[in-house]
Design a protein around this motif. Structure first.
Motif, short mmCIF file in Angstrom:
data_model
loop_
_atom_site.label_atom_id
_atom_site.label_comp_id
_atom_site.label_asym_id
_atom_site.label_seq_id
_atom_site.Cartn_x
_atom_site.Cartn_y
_atom_site.Cartn_z
N SER A 1 -1.52 14.74 -12.91
CA SER A 1 -2.39 14.38 -11.77
C SER A 1 -1.85 12.92 -11.22
CB SER A 1 -3.83 14.15 -12.14
OG SER A 1 -4.64 13.70 -11.15
N ASP B 1 -8.42 5.47 -4.94
CA ASP B 1 -9.56 5.88 -4.53
C ASP B 1 -9.82 7.41 -4.39
OD1 ASP B 1 -7.59 6.98 -2.68
OD2 ASP B 1 -8.36 6.25 -1.03
N GLY B 2 -8.79 8.08 -5.38
CA GLY B 2 -8.86 9.47 -5.64
C GLY B 2 -8.18 10.52 -4.72
N THR B 3 -7.51 9.80 -3.90
CA THR B 3 -6.71 10.70 -3.01
C THR B 3 -5.26 11.15 -3.68
OG1 THR B 3 -7.32 9.14 -1.08
CG2 THR B 3 -5.32 10.63 -0.71
N SER B 4 -4.96 12.51 -3.68
CA SER B 4 -4.10 12.95 -4.32
C SER B 4 -2.75 12.25 -3.45
CB SER B 4 -4.04 14.44 -4.25
OG SER B 4 -2.64 15.14 -4.82
N LEU B 5 -1.66 12.30 -4.33
CA LEU B 5 -0.24 11.84 -3.89
C LEU B 5 0.73 12.98 -4.17
CD1 LEU B 5 -0.08 8.04 -5.15
CD2 LEU B 5 -0.12 9.11 -2.83
N TYR C 1 4.06 13.38 -2.47
CA TYR C 1 4.65 12.21 -1.99
C TYR C 1 5.52 11.57 -2.88
CZ TYR C 1 1.61 12.35 2.31
OH TYR C 1 0.98 12.86 3.30
N LYS D 1 -2.70 10.27 -8.18
CA LYS D 1 -3.64 9.88 -7.31
C LYS D 1 -3.48 8.46 -7.08
CE LYS D 1 -6.99 13.79 -8.46
NZ LYS D 1 -8.18 14.31 -8.82
N LYS D 2 -4.05 8.14 -5.99
CA LYS D 2 -4.31 6.74 -5.63
C LYS D 2 -5.66 6.40 -6.12
CE LYS D 2 -3.67 5.49 -1.19
NZ LYS D 2 -3.61 5.48 0.12
N GLU E 1 0.78 -1.34 0.04
CA GLU E 1 -0.16 0.05 0.07
C GLU E 1 0.94 1.24 0.04
OE1 GLU E 1 0.05 -1.22 4.25
OE2 GLU E 1 -0.28 -2.25 2.54
N TYR E 2 2.24 1.10 0.09
CA TYR E 2 3.01 2.30 0.15
C TYR E 2 4.03 2.08 -0.89
CZ TYR E 2 0.96 3.84 4.38
OH TYR E 2 -0.08 4.34 5.47
#
Length: 189
Positions: free
Chosen positions: A76, A81-85, A88, A78-79, A38-39
């Motif tokens: 863009s 689920d739409g979460t911006s990276l 990171y 993103k993960k 997941e990382y």
């Protein structure tokens, strides 16, 4: 000349042992960071460029500077689920050195072909291929060279630059001067 043993891990630290063979003796170990899936930026990051594509192919002419690639500023990341990276990752460029080993750099300048990656920043790790960049060699069609008389030692003063004056080329780094000979003796006939 070595055998790599199966890596082991404890928590988020892994260890790999190299056992030398043939004319070499002994072992050497190296630690590395273990990242859970997941990382792992390669597995979780979805990259989209304004064009809608997920892979960038870019080709530019050598300019003596790191090219500005607008698409990398507006992409863009993103993960699923739409979460911006955003924040990171960093953009890196991979190229093969003279030994054929890939090295990662942040600012490509020289002519060549580079693989464009995003590289995870804490808590993310790993890298993901997002494109390719080719920096083409500067064409002589866009170069101006001016030679003026130098000293009596047959050493002309030469300036080589791009037609738009954005690049001043350096003798013996960017070009070589061959066949230069200016006679210092006048015909006194």
């Amino acid at each position: 000349d070595y055998i790599m043993k199966e890596p082991t891990s404890s928590g988020n630290v892994g260890t790999v042992v190299f056992e030398f063979k043939g004319n070499y003796a002994g072992t050497k170990s190296a630690n590395f960071k273990v990242v859970s899936p997941e990382y792992d930026i390669d597995k979780v990051a979805n990259v989209t460029f304004v064009s809608g594509y997920s892979y960038l192919t870019k080709s530019v002419m050598y300019s003596g500077k790191t090219p500005t690639i607008a698409e990398l500023q507006t992409m863009s990341v993103k993960k699923s689920d739409g979460t911006s990276l955003g924040g990171y990752y960093t953009v890196k460029y991979g190229y093969k050195n003279s030994n054929g080993v890939e090295e990662l750099i942040s600012s490509p300048v020289n002519a060549g072909t580079y693989t464009i990656y995003i590289e995870g920043r804490s808590p993310y790790a790993g890298k993901k291929v997002i494109g390719s960049l080719t920096i083409k060699k500067f064409s002589f069609a866009y170069i101006d060279a001016v030679a003026t008389q130098g000293s009596y030692t047959n050493n002309p003063n030469v300036t080589v630059r791009s037609l738009d004056n954005s690049i001043i080329f350096v003798k013996d780094k960017d070009y070589t001067l061959t066949g230069a000979y200016i006679s210092t003796y006048a015909n006194k006939g």
